[in-house]
Motif scaffolding. Structure first.
Motif, PDB file in Angstrom:
ATOM      1  N   ARG A 184       0.813  -1.216   0.000  1.00 33.06           N
ATOM      2  CA  ARG A 184       0.000   0.000   0.000  1.00 33.06           C
ATOM      3  C   ARG A 184       0.853   1.277   0.000  1.00 33.06           C
ATOM      4  O   ARG A 184       0.566   2.221  -0.751  1.00 33.06           O
ATOM      5  CB  ARG A 184      -0.924   0.015   1.219  1.00 33.06           C
ATOM      6  CG  ARG A 184      -1.813   1.256   1.335  1.00 33.06           C
ATOM      7  CD  ARG A 184      -2.747   1.394   0.163  1.00 33.06           C
ATOM      8  NE  ARG A 184      -3.555   2.578   0.221  1.00 33.06           N
ATOM      9  CZ  ARG A 184      -4.760   2.644   0.818  1.00 33.06           C
ATOM     10  NH1 ARG A 184      -5.254   1.579   1.412  1.00 33.06           N
ATOM     11  NH2 ARG A 184      -5.438   3.762   0.821  1.00 33.06           N
ATOM     12  N   ASP A 185       1.914   1.311   0.818  1.00 33.82           N
ATOM     13  CA  ASP A 185       2.688   2.550   0.896  1.00 33.82           C
ATOM     14  C   ASP A 185       3.398   2.861  -0.418  1.00 33.82           C
ATOM     15  O   ASP A 185       3.443   4.014  -0.864  1.00 33.82           O
ATOM     16  CB  ASP A 185       3.688   2.491   2.054  1.00 33.82           C
ATOM     17  CG  ASP A 185       4.718   1.376   1.889  1.00 33.82           C
ATOM     18  OD1 ASP A 185       4.407   0.357   1.238  1.00 33.82           O
ATOM     19  OD2 ASP A 185       5.838   1.529   2.420  1.00 33.82           O
ATOM     20  N   LYS A 186       3.915   1.817  -1.061  1.00 31.76           N
ATOM     21  CA  LYS A 186       4.599   2.035  -2.336  1.00 31.76           C
ATOM     22  C   LYS A 186       3.592   2.334  -3.443  1.00 31.76           C
ATOM     23  O   LYS A 186       3.867   3.143  -4.335  1.00 31.76           O
ATOM     24  CB  LYS A 186       5.454   0.820  -2.683  1.00 31.76           C
ATOM     25  CG  LYS A 186       6.631   0.645  -1.734  1.00 31.76           C
ATOM     26  CD  LYS A 186       7.575  -0.448  -2.186  1.00 31.76           C
ATOM     27  CE  LYS A 186       8.768  -0.538  -1.232  1.00 31.76           C
ATOM     28  NZ  LYS A 186       9.755  -1.536  -1.674  1.00 31.76           N
ATOM     29  N   ASP A 216       0.770   3.901  -3.069  1.00 32.42           N
ATOM     30  CA  ASP A 216       0.360   5.296  -2.887  1.00 32.42           C
ATOM     31  C   ASP A 216       1.444   6.251  -3.390  1.00 32.42           C
ATOM     32  O   ASP A 216       1.139   7.286  -4.004  1.00 32.42           O
ATOM     33  CB  ASP A 216       0.078   5.577  -1.409  1.00 32.42           C
ATOM     34  CG  ASP A 216      -1.203   4.898  -0.920  1.00 32.42           C
ATOM     35  OD1 ASP A 216      -1.983   4.418  -1.767  1.00 32.42           O
ATOM     36  OD2 ASP A 216      -1.404   4.836   0.308  1.00 32.42           O
TER      37      ASP A 216
END
Length: 278
Positions: A16-18, A20
């Motif tokens: 998810r962080d990458k 985003d």
């Protein structure tokens, strides 16, 4: 990010962080590109200058003035995003303001590096790639993707007064821009001119050469980290294969890979990489 983009299916495999972060970079790059393609007539140069200033604010500790810049700035240090890639992107977009024809492939290559490979060089940092060869992979894949775009979008670009096929290639196959225009006017009946067909086939082969170059330098240690890029490559290879299967008729319709096929390419590539590490 719309589900009807190839990027959507590529980036679904990311944490998810990458994901985003990639979407934030993609939104920034899209806004820069729109400075030429979507801005009102007569404002293009000013818009490009504003985005160049926004990049400076983002990287030099200033206060960004656009939503895209404000979203991007916190990611620069976190992912070690290279300013050189953002500057190159703006230089590439700016080329569209004053360059509508390319004499040689060497000239076009520089354009591809700036508008496509530069984005790949941003992405490999977010992916967390460790092998320096990953940057060459991103460079070659970016050129392949852009060449595929150019082939697919020949009639649309011609309507906007742009021809990205190198002029030396027209001479090589004994045809000229008017032949491309004639094919566009008679869309729906296939490509009539043997010279135009050979010209377009040559562009397809050049794109395939760059996909092969990317494959050849893909570092095994980063194969998993690059799975999103590899999915993108698989989808665009699918576009290229459909252009070839259509006998290079890019005039009747914009050739795409259907959503279910894109999803299948993404799932297959992800599963293979997860199982084999390659």
């Amino acid at each position: 990010m719309a589900r009807d983009t190839s990027f959507y299916y590529s980036f679904l495999v990311l944490p998810r962080d990458k994901r985003d972060a990639i979407v934030t970079v993609w939104d920034f790059c899209r806004a820069v590109d729109d400075a030429v393609d979507e801005a009102p007539e007569g404002t293009h140069a000013a818009r490009v200058r504003e985005w160049r200033e926004e990049v400076a604010r983002c990287f030099e500790g200033g206060t960004p003035v656009t939503p895209q810049g404000r979203a991007l700035q916190p990611l620069i240090g976190r992912f070690n995003l290279p300013r050189s890639a953002f500057d190159a992107l703006i230089e590439g977009v700016e080329m569209d303001l004053h360059t509508s024809r390319y004499a040689t492939f060497a000239d076009l290559y520089e354009y591809c590096i700036r508008v496509a490979s530069a984005v790949g060089l941003m992405c490999v940092e977010i992916f967390g790639c460790q092998d320096p060869a990953s940057r060459q992979y991103a460079t070659d894949l970016g050129v392949a993707l852009q060449l595929t775009n150019i082939l697919r979008d020949v009639p649309g670009d011609l309507e906007r007064g742009r021809v990205y096929i190198p002029q030396e290639d027209f001479a090589r196959f004994g045809c000229h821009e008017g032949d491309i225009g004639a094919e566009a006017m008679h869309a729906g009946h296939g490509v009539h001119s043997p010279a135009v067909k050979k010209l377009l086939a040559y562009q397809a082969q050049r794109a395939r050469d760059y996909y092969r170059r990317a494959d050849a330098v893909l570092p095994r240690r980063d194969a998993r980290r690059l799975v999103a890029a590899r999915i993108m490559g698989g989808i665009y290879r699918g576009i290229l294969a459909r252009i070839e299967a259509a006998d290079y008729d890019v005039f009747t319709r914009v050739i795409r890979v259907p959503r279910p096929r894109r999803a299948l390419i993404a799932a297959t590539m992800w599963a293979r990489t997860a199982l084999t590490g390659r």
